[in-house]
Design a protein around this motif. Sequence first.
Motif, PDB file in Angstrom:
ATOM      1  N   GLN A  53     -41.522 -46.853  36.061  1.00 14.78           N
ATOM      2  CA  GLN A  53     -41.023 -45.500  36.332  1.00 14.78           C
ATOM      3  C   GLN A  53     -39.580 -45.505  36.861  1.00 14.78           C
ATOM      4  O   GLN A  53     -39.096 -44.480  37.330  1.00 14.78           O
ATOM      5  N   ASP A  54     -38.903 -46.654  36.782  1.00 11.44           N
ATOM      6  CA  ASP A  54     -37.496 -46.725  37.176  1.00 11.44           C
ATOM      7  C   ASP A  54     -36.647 -45.965  36.169  1.00 11.44           C
ATOM      8  O   ASP A  54     -36.958 -45.923  34.977  1.00 11.44           O
ATOM      9  N   THR A  55     -35.568 -45.373  36.640  1.00 15.77           N
ATOM     10  CA  THR A  55     -34.659 -44.602  35.796  1.00 15.77           C
ATOM     11  C   THR A  55     -33.411 -45.415  35.504  1.00 15.77           C
ATOM     12  O   THR A  55     -32.891 -46.116  36.377  1.00 15.77           O
ATOM     13  N   PHE A  56     -32.922 -45.299  34.275  1.00 16.74           N
ATOM     14  CA  PHE A  56     -31.707 -45.973  33.837  1.00 16.74           C
ATOM     15  C   PHE A  56     -30.805 -44.944  33.167  1.00 16.74           C
ATOM     16  O   PHE A  56     -31.292 -44.005  32.533  1.00 16.74           O
ATOM     17  N   CYS A  57     -29.501 -45.123  33.325  1.00 13.30           N
ATOM     18  CA  CYS A  57     -28.521 -44.200  32.749  1.00 13.30           C
ATOM     19  C   CYS A  57     -27.567 -44.956  31.845  1.00 13.30           C
ATOM     20  O   CYS A  57     -27.014 -45.985  32.241  1.00 13.30           O
ATOM     21  N   GLU A  58     -27.363 -44.431  30.654  1.00 14.79           N
ATOM     22  CA  GLU A  58     -26.334 -44.946  29.767  1.00 14.79           C
ATOM     23  C   GLU A  58     -25.058 -44.189  30.125  1.00 14.79           C
ATOM     24  O   GLU A  58     -25.036 -42.952  30.059  1.00 14.79           O
ATOM     25  N   VAL A  59     -24.027 -44.932  30.545  1.00 18.95           N
ATOM     26  CA  VAL A  59     -22.817 -44.275  31.038  1.00 18.95           C
ATOM     27  C   VAL A  59     -21.557 -44.800  30.353  1.00 18.95           C
ATOM     28  O   VAL A  59     -21.483 -45.954  29.946  1.00 18.95           O
ATOM     29  N   ALA A  60     -20.583 -43.901  30.256  1.00 20.11           N
ATOM     30  CA  ALA A  60     -19.223 -44.234  29.829  1.00 20.11           C
ATOM     31  C   ALA A  60     -18.344 -44.060  31.056  1.00 20.11           C
ATOM     32  O   ALA A  60     -18.392 -43.020  31.711  1.00 20.11           O
ATOM     33  N   TYR A  61     -17.569 -45.075  31.380  1.00 24.24           N
ATOM     34  CA  TYR A  61     -16.780 -44.990  32.610  1.00 24.24           C
ATOM     35  C   TYR A  61     -15.582 -44.070  32.438  1.00 24.24           C
ATOM     36  O   TYR A  61     -15.053 -43.875  31.351  1.00 24.24           O
ATOM     37  N   GLY A  62     -15.171 -43.509  33.567  1.00 21.41           N
ATOM     38  CA  GLY A  62     -14.014 -42.636  33.595  1.00 21.41           C
ATOM     39  C   GLY A  62     -12.835 -43.336  34.242  1.00 21.41           C
ATOM     40  O   GLY A  62     -13.001 -44.152  35.141  1.00 21.41           O
ATOM     41  N   THR A  63     -11.655 -43.005  33.758  1.00 23.95           N
ATOM     42  CA  THR A  63     -10.431 -43.579  34.300  1.00 23.95           C
ATOM     43  C   THR A  63      -9.348 -42.511  34.336  1.00 23.95           C
ATOM     44  O   THR A  63      -9.345 -41.589  33.516  1.00 23.95           O
ATOM     45  N   THR A  64      -8.428 -42.648  35.279  1.00 27.02           N
ATOM     46  CA  THR A  64      -7.289 -41.725  35.330  1.00 27.02           C
ATOM     47  C   THR A  64      -6.148 -42.228  34.445  1.00 27.02           C
ATOM     48  O   THR A  64      -5.145 -41.537  34.298  1.00 27.02           O
ATOM     49  N   ASN A  65      -6.310 -43.397  33.840  1.00 20.68           N
ATOM     50  CA  ASN A  65      -5.339 -43.926  32.884  1.00 20.68           C
ATOM     51  C   ASN A  65      -5.650 -43.265  31.540  1.00 20.68           C
ATOM     52  O   ASN A  65      -6.450 -43.775  30.758  1.00 20.68           O
ATOM     53  N   LEU A  66      -5.025 -42.126  31.277  1.00 24.95           N
ATOM     54  CA  LEU A  66      -5.398 -41.291  30.132  1.00 24.95           C
ATOM     55  C   LEU A  66      -5.088 -41.921  28.773  1.00 24.95           C
ATOM     56  O   LEU A  66      -5.840 -41.722  27.826  1.00 24.95           O
ATOM     57  N   LYS A  67      -3.976 -42.619  28.641  1.00 21.28           N
ATOM     58  CA  LYS A  67      -3.577 -43.216  27.350  1.00 21.28           C
ATOM     59  C   LYS A  67      -3.713 -42.197  26.215  1.00 21.28           C
ATOM     60  O   LYS A  67      -4.233 -42.495  25.147  1.00 21.28           O
ATOM     61  N   PHE A  68      -3.253 -40.971  26.470  1.00 22.61           N
ATOM     62  CA  PHE A  68      -3.490 -39.877  25.527  1.00 22.61           C
ATOM     63  C   PHE A  68      -3.023 -40.183  24.101  1.00 22.61           C
ATOM     64  O   PHE A  68      -3.779 -39.954  23.159  1.00 22.61           O
ATOM     65  N   PRO A  69      -1.805 -40.695  23.887  1.00 20.15           N
ATOM     66  CA  PRO A  69      -1.394 -40.950  22.501  1.00 20.15           C
ATOM     67  C   PRO A  69      -2.298 -41.956  21.781  1.00 20.15           C
ATOM     68  O   PRO A  69      -2.575 -41.810  20.601  1.00 20.15           O
ATOM     69  N   GLN A  70      -2.773 -42.966  22.510  1.00 21.11           N
ATOM     70  CA  GLN A  70      -3.598 -43.997  21.885  1.00 21.11           C
ATOM     71  C   GLN A  70      -5.083 -43.634  21.832  1.00 21.11           C
ATOM     72  O   GLN A  70      -5.794 -44.055  20.925  1.00 21.11           O
ATOM     73  N   ARG A  71      -5.576 -42.884  22.825  1.00 18.72           N
ATOM     74  CA  ARG A  71      -7.021 -42.680  22.965  1.00 18.72           C
ATOM     75  C   ARG A  71      -7.465 -41.225  22.843  1.00 18.72           C
ATOM     76  O   ARG A  71      -8.664 -40.948  22.875  1.00 18.72           O
ATOM     77  N   GLY A  72      -6.525 -40.288  22.696  1.00 14.41           N
ATOM     78  CA  GLY A  72      -6.872 -38.871  22.663  1.00 14.41           C
ATOM     79  C   GLY A  72      -7.834 -38.485  21.560  1.00 14.41           C
ATOM     80  O   GLY A  72      -8.604 -37.543  21.703  1.00 14.41           O
ATOM     81  N   HIS A  73      -7.817 -39.210  20.462  1.00 18.87           N
ATOM     82  CA  HIS A  73      -8.702 -38.914  19.334  1.00 18.87           C
ATOM     83  C   HIS A  73     -10.007 -39.717  19.388  1.00 18.87           C
ATOM     84  O   HIS A  73     -10.869 -39.554  18.532  1.00 18.87           O
ATOM     85  N   LEU A  74     -10.152 -40.582  20.401  1.00 21.47           N
ATOM     86  CA  LEU A  74     -11.325 -41.457  20.508  1.00 21.47           C
ATOM     87  C   LEU A  74     -12.202 -41.168  21.721  1.00 21.47           C
ATOM     88  O   LEU A  74     -13.407 -41.400  21.686  1.00 21.47           O
ATOM     89  N   ASP A  75     -11.586 -40.729  22.810  1.00 23.28           N
ATOM     90  CA  ASP A  75     -12.284 -40.580  24.078  1.00 23.28           C
ATOM     91  C   ASP A  75     -12.261 -39.134  24.552  1.00 23.28           C
ATOM     92  O   ASP A  75     -11.389 -38.357  24.160  1.00 23.28           O
ATOM     93  N   LEU A  76     -13.197 -38.807  25.415  1.00 23.13           N
ATOM     94  CA  LEU A  76     -13.237 -37.472  26.008  1.00 23.13           C
ATOM     95  C   LEU A  76     -12.260 -37.434  27.174  1.00 23.13           C
ATOM     96  O   LEU A  76     -12.402 -38.197  28.129  1.00 23.13           O
ATOM     97  N   ILE A  77     -11.251 -36.571  27.071  1.00 24.86           N
ATOM     98  CA  ILE A  77     -10.241 -36.452  28.116  1.00 24.86           C
ATOM     99  C   ILE A  77     -10.320 -35.047  28.711  1.00 24.86           C
ATOM    100  O   ILE A  77     -10.250 -34.053  27.988  1.00 24.86           O
ATOM    101  N   ILE A  78     -10.469 -35.004  30.011  1.00 21.05           N
ATOM    102  CA  ILE A  78     -10.514 -33.726  30.730  1.00 21.05           C
ATOM    103  C   ILE A  78      -9.275 -33.683  31.601  1.00 21.05           C
ATOM    104  O   ILE A  78      -9.108 -34.521  32.487  1.00 21.05           O
ATOM    105  N   GLN A  79      -8.374 -32.716  31.313  1.00 19.48           N
ATOM    106  CA  GLN A  79      -7.126 -32.668  32.065  1.00 19.48           C
ATOM    107  C   GLN A  79      -6.712 -31.271  32.486  1.00 19.48           C
ATOM    108  O   GLN A  79      -5.834 -31.113  33.309  1.00 19.48           O
ATOM    109  N   ASN A  80      -7.362 -30.249  31.968  1.00 15.79           N
ATOM    110  CA  ASN A  80      -7.054 -28.882  32.365  1.00 15.79           C
ATOM    111  C   ASN A  80      -7.508 -28.664  33.814  1.00 15.79           C
ATOM    112  O   ASN A  80      -8.645 -28.964  34.165  1.00 15.79           O
ATOM    113  N   ALA A  81      -6.619 -28.159  34.661  1.00 18.35           N
ATOM    114  CA  ALA A  81      -6.907 -28.026  36.096  1.00 18.35           C
ATOM    115  C   ALA A  81      -8.155 -27.185  36.367  1.00 18.35           C
ATOM    116  O   ALA A  81      -8.978 -27.537  37.214  1.00 18.35           O
ATOM    117  N   ALA A  82      -8.308 -26.071  35.655  1.00 19.23           N
ATOM    118  CA  ALA A  82      -9.483 -25.220  35.866  1.00 19.23           C
ATOM    119  C   ALA A  82     -10.762 -25.948  35.464  1.00 19.23           C
ATOM    120  O   ALA A  82     -11.781 -25.852  36.148  1.00 19.23           O
TER     121      ALA A  82
END
Length: 144
Positions: A53-82
């Motif tokens: 009955q143990d729980t496990f989570c599949e996770v993708a790590y978050g980073t503040t290193n956005l690399k938007f030009p290289q990774r913007g089309h591959l990774d989920l990027i949240i940057q809008n302040a609201a």
Amino acid sequence: MASGATPPSWIERPPSAFDIVACYFPETNPKPDGSEKLRPALVLNVFRDRKTQDTFCEVAYGTTNLKFPQRGHLDLIIQNAADLSLIGLHRATRFDLDRNNVVILPWSEEYLDCWPGFQSPYIGTLTEEYLKELAWLIMKRNSV
């Protein structure tokens, strides 16, 4: 956790898919004092072991290193302040969706912890807009 110690109450309340939690993953640059860095992670799936009955989570790590030009089309990027405020993040964050950077971790205090001021590792949940973007990114990745 020390032998005989009571686990934290949040252990009994596992996250759901698409929640954001605070976890120790991946740890490649420990702080100068040797401690690991607690960072946001996007829960992609939640599993429960039928026997223990143990729980496990599949996770993708978050980073503040956005690399938007290289990774913007591959990774989920949240940057809008609201959106950051609504989701519970303090800084623009990129969730790395590469399969080699997605892991399954036990829902335990060994891998997850609470940010200051929080009572559990739970930080927030993706909005519908980001759920759609995540689905699109996963579909795009799976079609390659």
